[in-house]
Each structure stands twice: as structure tokens, then as C-alpha cells.
Design an enzyme around this catalytic site. Sequence first.
Site, PDB file in Angstrom:
ATOM      1  N   GLN A 272       0.498  -1.114   0.072  1.00 16.21           N
ATOM      2  CA  GLN A 272       0.003  -0.235   0.455  1.00 16.21           C
ATOM      3  C   GLN A 272       0.965   1.183  -0.094  1.00 16.21           C
ATOM      4  O   GLN A 272       0.903   2.660  -0.698  1.00 16.21           O
ATOM      5  CB  GLN A 272      -1.392   0.117   1.402  1.00 16.21           C
ATOM      6  N   HIS A 275       1.648   3.074  -3.495  1.00 20.87           N
ATOM      7  CA  HIS A 275       0.877   3.739  -4.078  1.00 20.87           C
ATOM      8  C   HIS A 275       1.208   5.294  -4.370  1.00 20.87           C
ATOM      9  O   HIS A 275       1.140   6.018  -5.301  1.00 20.87           O
ATOM     10  CB  HIS A 275      -0.652   3.970  -3.455  1.00 20.87           C
ATOM     11  N   GLU A 341      -9.191   2.533   5.394  1.00 22.29           N
ATOM     12  CA  GLU A 341     -10.218   1.793   4.231  1.00 22.29           C
ATOM     13  C   GLU A 341      -9.903   0.903   3.937  1.00 22.29           C
ATOM     14  O   GLU A 341     -10.696  -0.431   3.566  1.00 22.29           O
ATOM     15  CB  GLU A 341      -9.174   2.722   2.974  1.00 22.29           C
ATOM     16  N   HIS A 342      -8.280  -0.572   3.665  1.00 23.43           N
ATOM     17  CA  HIS A 342      -7.997  -1.676   3.603  1.00 23.43           C
ATOM     18  C   HIS A 342      -7.635  -1.985   5.391  1.00 23.43           C
ATOM     19  O   HIS A 342      -6.665  -1.029   6.583  1.00 23.43           O
ATOM     20  CB  HIS A 342      -7.266  -1.844   3.236  1.00 23.43           C
ATOM     21  N   ASP A 375      -7.970  -5.228  -4.543  1.00 22.06           N
ATOM     22  CA  ASP A 375      -7.335  -4.761  -5.236  1.00 22.06           C
ATOM     23  C   ASP A 375      -7.553  -4.912  -6.528  1.00 22.06           C
ATOM     24  O   ASP A 375      -7.836  -4.310  -7.547  1.00 22.06           O
ATOM     25  CB  ASP A 375      -5.507  -3.836  -5.510  1.00 22.06           C
ATOM     26  N   HIS A 434     -51.923  21.731   4.436  1.00 17.50           N
ATOM     27  CA  HIS A 434     -51.810  19.996   4.411  1.00 17.50           C
ATOM     28  C   HIS A 434     -52.881  18.959   4.633  1.00 17.50           C
ATOM     29  O   HIS A 434     -53.341  18.500   3.553  1.00 17.50           O
ATOM     30  CB  HIS A 434     -50.380  19.349   4.795  1.00 17.50           C
TER      31      HIS A 434
END
Length: 449
Positions: A272, A275, A341-342, A375, A434
Site C-alpha cells: 500500500q 501507491h 480503508e483496508h 485491489d 396539508h
Amino acid sequence: MSDTTTGVIPRLDLRGRTLGLRELRAVLPRAEFDVEAALGTVRPIVEDVRDRGAAALYDAAERFDGIRPERLRVPTTVVEAALAALDPAVRAALEESIRRARLVHADQRRTDATTRVVDGGVVTERWVPVDRVGLYVPGGLAVYPSSVVMNVVPAQLAGVPSLAVASPPQRDHGGWPHPTILAACALLGVDEVWAMGGAQAVAAFAHGVEDGADVCDPVSLVTGPGNIYVAAAKRLLKGVIGIDAEAGPTEIAVLADDSADADHVASDLVSQAEHDPLAAAVLVTDSPALAEAVEEALVRRVAATKHTERVATALAGRQSAVVLVDDLEAGLALVNAYAAEHLEIQTRDAEAVAARVRNAGAVFVGPWSPVSLGDYCAGSNHVLPTGGCACHSSGLSVQSFLRGIHVVTYSSDALREVGGHVVTLARAEDLPAHGEAVLARHPEVEPGS
């Protein structure tokens, strides 16, 4: 509580401390990702695209991407040529990724539900796809054909009738998006692809653009990850368009005990970290021995990996750490507060531990389920909430492209039966008109009946 650095990754020792949610969120590592600060940079770009259309997009491509493309819309012949030239092994891998993603996402499609509230009174919830979506595929430090798969497959299975892909023009490829991205579009049957990147692509999707005979109609929804300027454009244009999320730098958290393989953990943290220099890599463990072994493995792996400098920067940053906790209970509390996230679970009884996770974009269970599988080829979606947003948001799915519409059908008798309650509630809210809408149909209705 101490905060030290091993030389590869910071270490945070939380043993002996009982921390509540507020304290945990305050001490946990996070990348600096100030979308609000980027709005000032993005606003004039977005306004320029709104006001000048295609001319602004060409100028932005020259300024930000270093090339002025021949056209904004990628010709079909270019897309088809990219597929024809694709490495057969890459094609086979993409086709398998698509096949697995379709299997998983096909089961996400909700069906319409009809409820008979009373005799003559029916409410149906219809699930209707948005009319048109813009799918953004980044083109910065890496090439992301997998993001084409992750965006396009759920949109197609939701039944979206019109979709377009945008990806930045590349100097090395004649001003078109990367050919592997174009090939992925071809494999998925996407024929509307635009050479547009960054905030300007989001603006073009939001406002629409004409470039000679090429027309990009405005979209209802924009999805897909990007850098801080893409996130800022999404924030600025939210309301004009729907968005999936304001994606920040990618994150991995690993919850592990002394049963975990240190080299596996280290390899996943590095995977990771490659990235982006802002990518977050966090190990949470109750085992000092594992922490030390992972740190030693990281030294070897960082030196040996292709993107050494990028990985080293990410691991040494404030967003990454090896966090020591007293036990797995404390570890679970921490990862639920972090909302990664992961999230990988590499512990004994990993499935039971994973079942207690409440906040994560995606959970990877056991030693043979690395994040990199998700992924590409697990079948799950890799467009996931970052920056702690997993405590309130989900990853991209078929549902992201659907809207629930309630369809209400009542007969005269069914309205008469409940009309008194409607009139009573309308008067209680000081909205008497109404109630009069009911009385116009059934003057005999008595409030409260």
C-alpha cells in the site's frame, strides 16, 4: 505513552492506557489531506471549464499534463487499437478481474419491494439507476486499469444507461490516456472515453462540454478516486452532481497477534505504501516480538522494492506507525476507531475477530487474503472510503448508482380511513393546507379519526 521511530516506521506504544474514542482518534496516525485548503486552487479551474468549456480543458491539459491532446474525446479507433496491442497476459488478468467483479456485484442489485399498508394502500420502493455517470480513473504515479473495472462494472450492473470515462492525457502516449486504461474500457464495452484529468475533468462532467462535434453531456453522478484536487472539485460541485466520496490517500491497517507471519505483514504494508508518499500503513499488535520482526522485514523489503523512495517516505510519515496495544480487545477498539480503508485481520480465529469489526472499507481475513487481492481479483470493489469515513460510508457498489423511489398508491377508501390522522398532524405542525388537501377529497373526514 511513547512515540518513537525505528528508522523505517514510527512506533506508537499505547500499552497501559485506557483511551476512549476521542482520545484514540486524536493519537492515531493520519495523513495531512486538507481538501478545504485546495478549494482555492480548484475553484478558478472549475469556473474556467464552466465558462469556456473545451478551450479551458485544452489549456488545463497543457498546463497540468504537459500536452495538448488532439481531441478531448478519444476516438474509437484509438480505444480499439489499445486493446489489440494489449499484452495477452494483462488482457487475461483483466478479463478474470472483470468476471469476478461481475459475480460479486450482480448479487448486490436490489429488487423492488411492495408493501400493502392497508387494503387499498400500497407503497412500492423502486430502485432506479441514475441517468448518466462520469467515471474518473486517475493517471498519476501509477496506471489504474483496475479502477476502470471497479467503476464500470457496478454502474453497468445497476443498469446505468449512459456512462463516460475520463482519464488524464499522457505525454508518452500521444495525448491520449494510458493505453492499458483504454484497453480496459474496450474490454468492458465503454466507447465514451475522454482525455481529461484532475479537477477539470470533474467540472466537465458536471457542466458538460462541447468540442466541435464531440459532446460530453452533463452527468448526474461522478465516481472514482483521485488526488486532492479531484476531491476538492467533488466537494465544490456536490449538489450540481452526486459524488461517491472525497477520496484521500490510500490506507492499510493490519490487526495482528503473534501468530502472524512478519514477512507477510511487512509485504502488505509495503504494497500500500507504494501507491503514494502520503499512503498510510499501520500495524496494530499486542506482540512486541511481532512488531520488531515486522520492522526488520520492512528494512529488507523497502530496500528491495522498485519504488523505494516513495515507499520509504510513506512508511516514515506521520500517517504510518506500528502501534502496540495491551491485547486484541484494545486492538479491535483501535481499528474500529481508525476505520481504515483496508483492514487485514491476521490473528488466531481471524474470522471471529473480523466479525467484530464495525468500521472498515473492506476487511481481509486471514493470512491468505492480502489487500492486493482485493485491489484486483477478489471480486470485491476497491473504491473505498478513506480518512476515517468508513465509520459512516461504504465503498462503491451497485447501490451507489441506484436511487430508491417510493411510489404511493392509495384508493379513496384507504385515504378516507387515515385522513383524520393526516389532518390532525397537519394542524399540529401548523400546516393546515396539508390537511385541507385531504378534506378537499373527503370533506366528511373528522380530525383525530
